[in-house]
Design an enzyme around this catalytic site. Structure first.
Site, PDB file in Angstrom:
ATOM      1  N   ASP A  20      10.191  76.966  -5.603  1.00 28.03           N
ATOM      2  CA  ASP A  20      11.116  77.382  -4.545  1.00 28.03           C
ATOM      3  C   ASP A  20      10.908  78.886  -4.448  1.00 28.03           C
ATOM      4  O   ASP A  20      11.355  79.642  -5.320  1.00 28.03           O
ATOM      5  CB  ASP A  20      12.572  77.065  -4.913  1.00 28.03           C
ATOM      6  CG  ASP A  20      13.515  77.447  -3.782  1.00 28.03           C
ATOM      7  OD1 ASP A  20      13.249  78.455  -3.095  1.00 28.03           O
ATOM      8  OD2 ASP A  20      14.518  76.752  -3.566  1.00 28.03           O
ATOM      9  N   HIS A  21      10.177  79.316  -3.411  1.00 29.71           N
ATOM     10  CA  HIS A  21       9.711  80.702  -3.442  1.00 29.71           C
ATOM     11  C   HIS A  21      10.867  81.703  -3.365  1.00 29.71           C
ATOM     12  O   HIS A  21      10.701  82.870  -3.700  1.00 29.71           O
ATOM     13  CB  HIS A  21       8.657  80.968  -2.366  1.00 29.71           C
ATOM     14  CG  HIS A  21       9.180  80.954  -0.973  1.00 29.71           C
ATOM     15  ND1 HIS A  21       9.316  79.803  -0.247  1.00 29.71           N
ATOM     16  CD2 HIS A  21       9.607  81.954  -0.178  1.00 29.71           C
ATOM     17  CE1 HIS A  21       9.800  80.100   0.938  1.00 29.71           C
ATOM     18  NE2 HIS A  21       9.985  81.401   1.011  1.00 29.71           N
TER      19      HIS A  21
ATOM     20  N   HIS B 294      16.726  76.228  -0.919  1.00 32.23           N
ATOM     21  CA  HIS B 294      16.851  77.680  -1.057  1.00 32.23           C
ATOM     22  C   HIS B 294      18.307  78.149  -1.203  1.00 32.23           C
ATOM     23  O   HIS B 294      18.640  78.895  -2.112  1.00 32.23           O
ATOM     24  CB  HIS B 294      16.236  78.391   0.154  1.00 32.23           C
ATOM     25  CG  HIS B 294      14.807  78.012   0.408  1.00 32.23           C
ATOM     26  ND1 HIS B 294      13.882  77.916  -0.598  1.00 32.23           N
ATOM     27  CD2 HIS B 294      14.152  77.709   1.544  1.00 32.23           C
ATOM     28  CE1 HIS B 294      12.706  77.565  -0.077  1.00 32.23           C
ATOM     29  NE2 HIS B 294      12.849  77.426   1.214  1.00 32.23           N
TER      30      HIS B 294
END
Ligand code: NAD
Length: 484
Positions: free
Chosen positions: A177-178, A240
């Site tokens: 999950d950047h 996110h």
């Protein structure tokens, strides 16, 4: 101040889907930047693997073009670029068949860390995991990196976890999950747990509410087909925004290690109350002068997929009972701006009288643009004329506080890929976290479907539907301005 580069052992990074959009825009430029920073030392290599019919020279040209397009500054150093390209190779391979697998198996080196990046649709995860096993490429030193979306509901996420678990242990699986790789997000943990100042106030006694906004100014663009099957809830909220919520709300882990941190995040998700229908707003953007509306863009005239969602969430535990968390995300909004705002309560009594007005401390963690942390404090307005109070920011924007070089920190993909190589899972989602997050969002989505609820139209370039503003207004609160 120049960031320190910690060397890593030589590795092979195999990018399945190496000719795809994500590889082009994020993974390959990130690897090149790490190479330039000296972190791809020794004989580390990048191997693209995909269906596209390219030879090695063709793939190197593809990689070079991707870097030129998405990191034009980096290509100024031609020597670095050609040395990097020498480490790049390519295998034509079918994830669903046997073509190309023998060649890949002969190419990867078994005596080093191997990271297999699954930059393909989740429908191929099982095929890849199984063939890595069949062709003898998975052992204790191998890791897999999987991209979002990790399922589209609890049942499919469980299936994916089950399929991956047949050939890989949880410690080998890196669900990316950047957002967790962003410098400010990690700094949020440093600010919370590295200072005495904040943690005593970090609870419902002192915090009025918390807002999390992830706003995009662009529409769905070329991702329409995928997006229309997902929507803002599945594409952004379930991963996110919920991850950000967890980091803000979790108890201090005993150590900054992968399972200690992920255990605490999991407890937050488990403590979330189910969301009542009147605590969630979904919207869809309309056509604007020149810009197409959502339905035109995804070419689905009856689409009821949401491009915006706002939620008032409650965490039922001792720390947060009574403090609402307002979350919102959407496309084609006023600006591209993401932030977390911790809004503290009013001082219990104002010795300055009503004319001094109402002032609140707000701790803002900005994710983009201009990553940084700002604390709003109340001071006296300088000059004569009595005690007038104003709010000023104590700005911790990195570039200002730490010098211009500090803005050169690695981007999220660079950091996360290097964490995979080092074997550090702290910033990756564990299987149970992902499943628990779906268990919270599934009933919301099912409720929309059961009630046949359509998203509320909103104007492009706005802050979303008015109902989302009302979500806070009726609590006597308001959203912060969406500002770039
Ligand atoms: P893409 O369609 O651009 O690329 C897909 C890649 O997979 C291509 O290289 C293609 O050759 C390869 N491929 C497809 N079928 C194959 C098969 N049977 N065997 C071998 N290779 C095959 O997709 P993308 O946009 O790069 O996305 C990849 C993954 O990353 C998806 O799961 C997507 O949801 C996720 N993701 C993408 C983005 C983005 O910005 N593009 C962002 C977040 C997550």
């Amino acid at each position: 101040m120049v960031s320190r580069v910690i060397p890593v052992e030589p590795f092979d990074l195999i990018v399945f889907g190496g000719t795809g959009d994500l590889a082009r825009r994020k993974i390959l430029p990130a690897l090149f930047r790490r190479y330039c920073a000296g972190q791809m030392g020794g004989s580390s290599r990048v191997i693209g693997a995909a269906r596209s019919d390219l030879d090695e020279a063709g793939y190197r040209a593809f990689v070079s073009d991707a870097i030129a397009e998405f990191d034009p500054d980096a290509t100024q150093n031609r020597d670095h670029l050609s040395a990097f390209l020498e480490r790049v190779s390519y295998v034509i391979l079918d994830a669903r068949g046997d073509a190309g697998w023998d060649k890949l198996a002969a190419l990867v080196q078994k005596d080093r860390v191997r990271a297999y990046y699954f930059s393909v649709g989740p429908g191929l995860f099982g095929d890849l995991a199984q063939r890595l096993h069949t062709y003898g490429m998975s052992d204790a030193d191998s890791r897999i990196v999987v991209e979002k979306p990790f399922g589209r509901d609890l049942a499919s996420a469980r299936d994916l976890n089950r399929v991956l678990a047949q050939h890989f242990e949880e410690r080998q699986i890196y669900r990316i999950d950047h957002y967790l790789g962003k410098e400010t997000v990690q700094n949020l943990m440093a600010v919370r747990f590295g200072n005495m100042l904040f943690e005593p106030l970090w609870n419902s006694q002192y915090v009025d509410h918390i807002q999390i906004t992830v706003a995009e100014s662009v529409g769905v663009g070329g991702r329409g087909e995928y997006y229309d099957r997902a929507g803002a809830m599945r594409d952004m909220m379930q991963n996110h925004l919920m991850q950000l919520l967890c980091l803000i709300a979790m108890e201090p882990p005993a150590k900054f290690d992968p399972d200690a941190v992920r255990d605490e995040k999991l407890k937050v998700i488990r403590a979330l109350d189910p969301v009542e229908p009147d605590c969630v707003v979904r919207g869809q953007y309309q056509a604007d002068d020149g810009a197409p509306g959502y339905r035109d863009e995804v070419e689905a005239p009856d689409s009821t997929t949401e491009s915006f969602v706002a939620i008032r969430a409650h965490i039922s535990n001792w720390r947060w009972a009574g403090t609402p968390f307002y979350l919102r995300t959407g496309k084609r909004l006023k600006a591209r701006a993401s932030e977390i705002a911790v809004v503290f309560k009013d001082a219990p009594h104002s010795i300055f009288g009503v004319q001094a007005g109402r002032h609140r401390n707000i701790l803002t963690i900005r994710l983009q643009p201009n990553e940084g942390i700002e604390l709003g404090v109340t001071i006296k307005e300088p000059g004569p004329g009595g005690m007038r109070l104003i709010d000023v920011p104590l700005d911790m924007t990195f570039a200002e506080a730490l010098g211009p070089d500090s803005a050169d920190f690695p981007d999220a993909y660079e950091r996360l890929i290097m964490d995979v190589i080092r074997g550090n899972q702290t910033l990756f989602m564990r299987g149970d976290e992902v499943e628990e997050a779906w268990s919270w969002t599934d009933p919301i989505i099912e409720g929309w479907e059961e009630r046949g609820e359509a998203p509320i139209p909103y104007a492009s370039g706005s802050a979303g539907p008015d109902d989302a503003l009302m979500l806070m207004h009726r609590d006597g609160r308001r959203w912060r301005e969406i500002r770039a």
